[in-house]
Design an enzyme around this catalytic site. Structure first.
Site, PDB file in Angstrom:
ATOM      1  N   CYS A 127     100.678 -21.719  41.817  1.00 30.74           N
ATOM      2  CA  CYS A 127     100.583 -23.016  42.520  1.00 30.74           C
ATOM      3  C   CYS A 127      99.374 -23.837  42.083  1.00 30.74           C
ATOM      4  CB  CYS A 127     100.491 -22.787  44.022  1.00 30.74           C
ATOM      5  SG  CYS A 127     101.826 -21.791  44.654  1.00 30.74           S
ATOM      6  N   HIS A 267      97.538 -28.531  48.260  1.00 31.32           N
ATOM      7  CA  HIS A 267      98.755 -27.785  47.964  1.00 31.32           C
ATOM      8  C   HIS A 267      99.653 -27.803  49.202  1.00 31.32           C
ATOM      9  CE1 HIS A 267     101.604 -25.085  46.437  1.00 31.32           C
ATOM     10  NE2 HIS A 267     101.214 -24.023  47.106  1.00 31.32           N
ATOM     11  N   ASN A 297     107.411 -25.733  49.798  1.00 36.91           N
ATOM     12  CA  ASN A 297     106.384 -25.391  48.810  1.00 36.91           C
ATOM     13  C   ASN A 297     107.031 -25.380  47.419  1.00 36.91           C
ATOM     14  OD1 ASN A 297     104.519 -24.179  47.159  1.00 36.91           O
ATOM     15  ND2 ASN A 297     104.124 -22.432  48.501  1.00 36.91           N
TER      16      ASN A 297
HETATM   17  N1  ACO Z   1     112.285 -16.927  60.992  1.00 33.76           N
HETATM   18  C1  ACO Z   1     112.099 -16.217  62.130  1.00 33.76           C
HETATM   19  N2  ACO Z   1     111.224 -15.216  62.200  1.00 33.76           N
HETATM   20  C2  ACO Z   1     110.509 -14.909  61.098  1.00 33.76           C
HETATM   21  C3  ACO Z   1     110.684 -15.610  59.884  1.00 33.76           C
HETATM   22  C4  ACO Z   1     111.615 -16.652  59.860  1.00 33.76           C
HETATM   23  N3  ACO Z   1     111.836 -17.383  58.761  1.00 33.76           N
HETATM   24  N4  ACO Z   1     109.838 -15.081  58.977  1.00 33.76           N
HETATM   25  C5  ACO Z   1     109.163 -14.094  59.577  1.00 33.76           C
HETATM   26  N5  ACO Z   1     109.578 -13.982  60.864  1.00 33.76           N
HETATM   27  C6  ACO Z   1     109.145 -13.055  61.881  1.00 33.76           C
HETATM   28  C7  ACO Z   1     108.545 -11.794  61.292  1.00 33.76           C
HETATM   29  O1  ACO Z   1     109.569 -10.880  60.970  1.00 33.76           O
HETATM   30  C8  ACO Z   1     107.681 -11.317  62.428  1.00 33.76           C
HETATM   31  O2  ACO Z   1     108.510 -10.675  63.356  1.00 33.76           O
HETATM   32  P1  ACO Z   1     107.997  -9.335  64.085  1.00 33.76           P
HETATM   33  O3  ACO Z   1     106.780  -9.739  64.850  1.00 33.76           O
HETATM   34  O4  ACO Z   1     109.173  -8.963  64.922  1.00 33.76           O
HETATM   35  O5  ACO Z   1     107.717  -8.374  62.979  1.00 33.76           O
HETATM   36  C9  ACO Z   1     107.205 -12.613  63.082  1.00 33.76           C
HETATM   37  O6  ACO Z   1     108.088 -13.631  62.637  1.00 33.76           O
HETATM   38  C10 ACO Z   1     105.789 -12.995  62.697  1.00 33.76           C
HETATM   39  O7  ACO Z   1     105.670 -12.889  61.317  1.00 33.76           O
HETATM   40  P2  ACO Z   1     104.324 -13.213  60.621  1.00 33.76           P
HETATM   41  O8  ACO Z   1     104.417 -12.920  59.161  1.00 33.76           O
HETATM   42  O9  ACO Z   1     103.197 -12.598  61.389  1.00 33.76           O
HETATM   43  O10 ACO Z   1     104.268 -14.788  60.852  1.00 33.76           O
HETATM   44  P3  ACO Z   1     103.093 -15.763  60.502  1.00 33.76           P
HETATM   45  O11 ACO Z   1     102.665 -16.477  61.706  1.00 33.76           O
HETATM   46  O12 ACO Z   1     102.032 -15.120  59.663  1.00 33.76           O
HETATM   47  O13 ACO Z   1     103.835 -16.830  59.593  1.00 33.76           O
HETATM   48  C11 ACO Z   1     104.124 -17.393  57.291  1.00 33.76           C
HETATM   49  C12 ACO Z   1     104.466 -16.412  58.399  1.00 33.76           C
HETATM   50  C13 ACO Z   1     104.677 -18.755  57.633  1.00 33.76           C
HETATM   51  C14 ACO Z   1     104.745 -16.890  55.993  1.00 33.76           C
HETATM   52  C15 ACO Z   1     102.576 -17.483  57.139  1.00 33.76           C
HETATM   53  O14 ACO Z   1     102.017 -16.206  57.093  1.00 33.76           O
HETATM   54  C16 ACO Z   1     102.176 -18.255  55.948  1.00 33.76           C
HETATM   55  O15 ACO Z   1     102.397 -19.440  55.846  1.00 33.76           O
HETATM   56  N6  ACO Z   1     101.523 -17.605  54.957  1.00 33.76           N
HETATM   57  C17 ACO Z   1     101.172 -18.262  53.746  1.00 33.76           C
HETATM   58  C18 ACO Z   1     102.372 -18.283  52.867  1.00 33.76           C
HETATM   59  C19 ACO Z   1     102.184 -19.191  51.699  1.00 33.76           C
HETATM   60  O16 ACO Z   1     101.620 -20.231  51.825  1.00 33.76           O
HETATM   61  N7  ACO Z   1     102.675 -18.733  50.565  1.00 33.76           N
HETATM   62  C20 ACO Z   1     102.627 -19.412  49.364  1.00 33.76           C
HETATM   63  C21 ACO Z   1     101.206 -19.819  48.996  1.00 33.76           C
HETATM   64  S1  ACO Z   1     100.882 -19.724  47.333  1.00 33.76           S
HETATM   65  C22 ACO Z   1     102.163 -20.359  46.651  1.00 33.76           C
HETATM   66  O17 ACO Z   1     102.443 -21.461  46.977  1.00 33.76           O
HETATM   67  C23 ACO Z   1     103.005 -19.567  45.707  1.00 33.76           C
END
Ligand code: ACO
Length: 340
Positions: A127, A267, A297
């Site tokens: 990214c 980003h 993204n």
């Molecule tokens: N829909 C519903 N529930 C979901 C989904 C979804 N799409 N995805 C995950 N969950 C659930 C999980 O299974 C988990 O359930 P559980 O508690 O029963 O196990 C719950 O939601 C919480 O999951 P977390 O991973 O703790 O959720 P979080 O608040 O951390 O959000 C997210 C997840 C959005 C991915 C966040 O961590 C994030 O944005 N991280 C950065 C990701 C990113 O930016 N990546 C790319 C950056 S670099 C690049 O661009 C390549």
């Protein structure tokens, strides 16, 4: 605060600063909404919107390659720059989803846009790739080896998305953005760029299959090793830290403070990451350009598309100082300050 001009350590010639003389972008027509996704995996519009800010993303057609999207964005940038493609000496394509492992996607772009006088290579910095590209272009131009450089960020992330994994498939989209850079004209100058990497975190965001370590086999494909793997929480934490650090370093290098910045182009990964950065760095959220609600993204393409939109919509104006800041797999990060 007054800027201190940088000096050229390697050349007896005066340092040529660099201008962006044209921007362009392209996103595919097909829209995939959160409602569409909720029919594919166990998710909801509410979960995706509150956790990420994303409402919809664009999906390239099956036969629409990364280089095709890149070429469309490039032609728009070239048109705005009012140059001929033959004037381009170097094409840099930042992408994590090349048309093929080799040759470089930049070679396919060269053929498509008729930039027959350009050397071509790809940049693999996930990214952060577009800003790595701006820095490389700046170095080539200021060292007087190349006059006109085309930098592109382009991705077909949906080609490496695991559509059964709700943790990742809701986040990504396709698209391309481009900029033509030349030695300084009257405006739109690159003032400073800071780039960085920490290879200790290669295991929090990666695609395990398809390289020499894990070549494509039927078994590996069955295990989805040819798709994005991510530890979301860790990526989130590292993204905030790295983007704050990159912002501070780019501003410091430019001799500017947060109060000088008219617009931040971050980003476009997650609105909560952007809100955390705005809060911790002390720049109001209203100054951040955000389009992730429409595109998700798009990795290396994200800030390139956002820059083009901000430029064409008049959101950034001549004389504005702009901070671009990115973060990606690697880990990689970069901050760039522009004077528009
Ligand atoms: N829909 C519903 N529930 C979901 C989904 C979804 N799409 N995805 C995950 N969950 C659930 C999980 O299974 C988990 O359930 P559980 O508690 O029963 O196990 C719950 O939601 C919480 O999951 P977390 O991973 O703790 O959720 P979080 O608040 O951390 O959000 C997210 C997840 C959005 C991915 C966040 O961590 C994030 O944005 N991280 C950065 C990701 C990113 O930016 N990546 C790319 C950056 S670099 C690049 O661009 C390549």
């Amino acid at each position: 605060m007054k800027r201190q001009p940088r000096s050229s350590p390697r050349s007896a010639k005066p340092l040529r600063t660099v201008s962006i003389i044209g921007t362009g972008s392209y996103v595919p027509e097909k829209v995939l909404t959160n409602a569409d996704l909720s029919r594919m995996v166990d998710t909801s519009d509410d979960w995706i919107t509150t956790r990420t800010g994303i409402k919809e993303r664009r999906i390239a057609a099956k036969d629409e390659t990364t280089s095709e999207m890149a070429a469309k964005a490039a032609l728009r940038a070239i048109e705005q720059a009012k140059i001929s493609a033959k004037e381009i000496n170097l094409i840099l394509v930042a992408t994590a989803t090349p048309d093929m492992l080799f040759p470089a996607t930049a070679c396919f772009v060269q053929k498509k846009i008729g930039a027959t006088n350009a050397a071509c290579l790809d940049i693999s910095a996930a990214c952060a790739g577009f800003l790595f590209g701006l820095e490389i272009a700046q170095q080539f131009i200021t060292s007087h080896t190349h006059d006109t450089v085309l930098v592109i960020g382009a991705e077909k992330l949906t080609s490496i998305t695991n559509w059964t994994d709700r943790n990742t498939c809701v986040l990504f989209g396709d698209g391309a953005g481009a900029a033509v850079l030349r030695h300084r004209g009257s405006a739109h100058g690159v003032i400073s760029t800071h780039i960085g990497t920490d290879g200790h975190y290669t295991d929090i965001l990666f695609m395990p299959g398809g390289g020499s370590r894990c070549p494509i086999t039927r078994e590996n494909v069955d295990l989805n090793l040819n798709t994005i793997h991510m530890i979301g929480k860790e990526v989130y934490k590292q993204a905030v830290t790295a983007m704050i650090r990159a912002s501070k370093k780019a501003l410091e290098q430019a001799g500017l403070s947060i109060h000088d910045i008219a617009c931040v182009i971050p980003h476009q990964a997650n609105l909560r990451i952007i809100e955390a950065i705005a809060d911790r760095i002390g720049i109001p959220l209203e100054k951040f350009y955000v389009n992730l609600d429409r595109y998700g993204n798009t990795s290396a393409a994200a800030v390139a598309i956002a820059l083009d939109e901000a430029n064409r919509s008049g959101r950034i104006k001549p004389g504005d100082y702009i901070l671009m800041v990115v973060f990606g797999a690697g880990l990689t990060w970069a901050g760039t300050v522009l004077e528009w």
